[in-house]
Design a protein around this motif. Sequence first.
Motif, short mmCIF file in Angstrom:
data_model
loop_
_atom_site.label_atom_id
_atom_site.label_comp_id
_atom_site.label_asym_id
_atom_site.label_seq_id
_atom_site.Cartn_x
_atom_site.Cartn_y
_atom_site.Cartn_z
N HIS A 292 0.83 -1.20 0.00
CA HIS A 292 0.00 0.00 0.00
C HIS A 292 0.86 1.25 0.00
O HIS A 292 1.75 1.40 0.84
CB HIS A 292 -0.90 -0.02 1.25
CG HIS A 292 -1.73 1.22 1.41
ND1 HIS A 292 -2.91 1.40 0.73
CD2 HIS A 292 -1.55 2.33 2.19
CE1 HIS A 292 -3.44 2.56 1.08
NE2 HIS A 292 -2.64 3.15 1.96
N HIS A 293 0.62 2.17 -0.93
CA HIS A 293 1.36 3.42 -0.95
C HIS A 293 0.72 4.42 0.00
O HIS A 293 -0.47 4.71 -0.08
CB HIS A 293 1.40 4.02 -2.36
CG HIS A 293 2.29 5.22 -2.45
ND1 HIS A 293 1.81 6.52 -2.47
CD2 HIS A 293 3.65 5.32 -2.49
CE1 HIS A 293 2.82 7.36 -2.54
NE2 HIS A 293 3.94 6.67 -2.56
N ASP A 294 1.53 4.92 0.94
CA ASP A 294 1.05 5.90 1.93
C ASP A 294 1.46 7.29 1.46
O ASP A 294 2.64 7.65 1.53
CB ASP A 294 1.67 5.59 3.30
CG ASP A 294 1.28 6.61 4.35
OD1 ASP A 294 0.12 7.05 4.34
OD2 ASP A 294 2.15 6.98 5.18
N TRP B 180 5.92 2.76 0.79
CA TRP B 180 5.08 1.62 0.43
C TRP B 180 5.02 0.69 1.64
O TRP B 180 6.04 0.16 2.07
CB TRP B 180 5.66 0.88 -0.77
CG TRP B 180 5.58 1.65 -2.05
CD1 TRP B 180 6.47 2.57 -2.53
CD2 TRP B 180 4.53 1.56 -3.03
NE1 TRP B 180 6.05 3.06 -3.73
CE2 TRP B 180 4.87 2.46 -4.08
CE3 TRP B 180 3.36 0.81 -3.14
CZ2 TRP B 180 4.07 2.62 -5.21
CZ3 TRP B 180 2.57 0.97 -4.26
CH2 TRP B 180 2.91 1.87 -5.28
N LEU C 191 6.44 -2.00 -8.51
CA LEU C 191 7.16 -0.97 -7.75
C LEU C 191 8.27 -0.40 -8.62
O LEU C 191 9.00 -1.14 -9.27
CB LEU C 191 7.77 -1.58 -6.49
CG LEU C 191 6.80 -2.15 -5.45
CD1 LEU C 191 7.56 -2.87 -4.35
CD2 LEU C 191 5.95 -1.03 -4.86
N ALA D 29 11.87 2.72 -4.89
CA ALA D 29 10.69 2.77 -4.03
C ALA D 29 11.08 2.54 -2.58
O ALA D 29 11.81 1.59 -2.26
CB ALA D 29 9.66 1.73 -4.47
#
Length: 432
Positions: free
Chosen positions: A52-54, A60, A333, A337
């Motif tokens: 999940h990208h915050d 991530w 990704l 990342a």
Amino acid sequence: MTVTEGAGHSPAAHPSYPGDGDPLGLLDLFGAPFVRDPYPWLDRLRSESPVHHDPATGLWLVSRHQDVREILLDNDRFLPDNAQHAATPLPVAVLRVFARARFALPPALANNGTPSHAGLRRVVTRFFNAQRVAAAVPVIERVAEELLDAVRPGLESTGGCDLFTSFAQVLPCRVLMELLGIQGVEPATLIRWSDASLELFWGRPTLERQLELAELVVEFQRWLTETVRGGAAPEDSFIGALARHRLPDGSLLDVETAVGACFFVFIAGQSTTGQLVATVLSRALAEPGIWPRAAAEEGLAEAWVEEVLRREPPVTTWRRVTARATRLGGVELPSGAQLLLMLMGTGSDPDLFPDPERMCPHRANIRHHLAFGVGRHRCPGASLARTEAAVALRSAARALPHIRSAAESAEPPMLGLLSFRAPLRVAVEHRP
């Protein structure tokens, strides 16, 4: 330190998220709701968005056990270079403090992906291997007994005390000092320096607080540098071994890298172990029947420590960066990342641990948790930390059989850093 009031532990239901809409969009890794009770958020991440990208941090978040394990074991695709980067960017004013002090911590252990890592790790591991840890048990028991003897009179006269500041926090520091031959500094000073380092590099402090912490971190680095460079450390001590260590090209280890190794080992060996001890005590006092059993039942203290490591480890996350564009958990990704491995969430992954919210000592697969990592960068002090926490629980349960959690301890302040979480108070009261 960054703290928040309240400490939920093992909710059985989904969270009551503030507001409507996408609940994961409301996630704040430093916010009171997450620090107080991270489990619902971690469960939601793992089930709905395991990679999940915050947007708030740019990280991530990786939360499934199998994905985190894959990352930790693949040192070609996932690099440790960002493991100790400041979670909150350091402003110019703080960088000036560091520049004036010539503060530098080259990659040494946790953030070292170079060929020098293996040799440095061997030096460190030699001081924390199974034989040395077994030999250290009498030292741990003696220090624990001394600290608990000092606690008892005040507890009996006032009816209560805090086992974090008087016991859990101090025990690992004093043990580490004895095992590594550290002299010429008070335990309270080492604790203050170590905690300041954690807060500066893994917290979200204000600018004013960052400046205060930077001065303490500089003091820590200056003392380490003088100690390493001074040449007075015994040859068989930890610092003496680092001073004699040679790199793959045959040259002696430079002072700056030796200081970086000491910096990492001292923080991990005292602050994070103290956090583990505090959580082990707090959870044992809260679970019916565990306190008296820990005093008398062989192996129970060790089993309890392992369950706490699975469910509520002090090191809650760790970081990696992708070396190239790659695919993980069905998500593409990009190269570079920044990944945040949710170690705490992996211990509650139901695919591996049935009924994860239930504290169940002697789980058959308990050693499969990732509290200490896995692979090349697995925590070299894992055995010592486990042993100290078990001895601390058993010693406290035997020395203080008639205590219980104080009413205030239901909602203790919590350490709430990016990668570290633990109660900052273990308030107990004497039970007649």
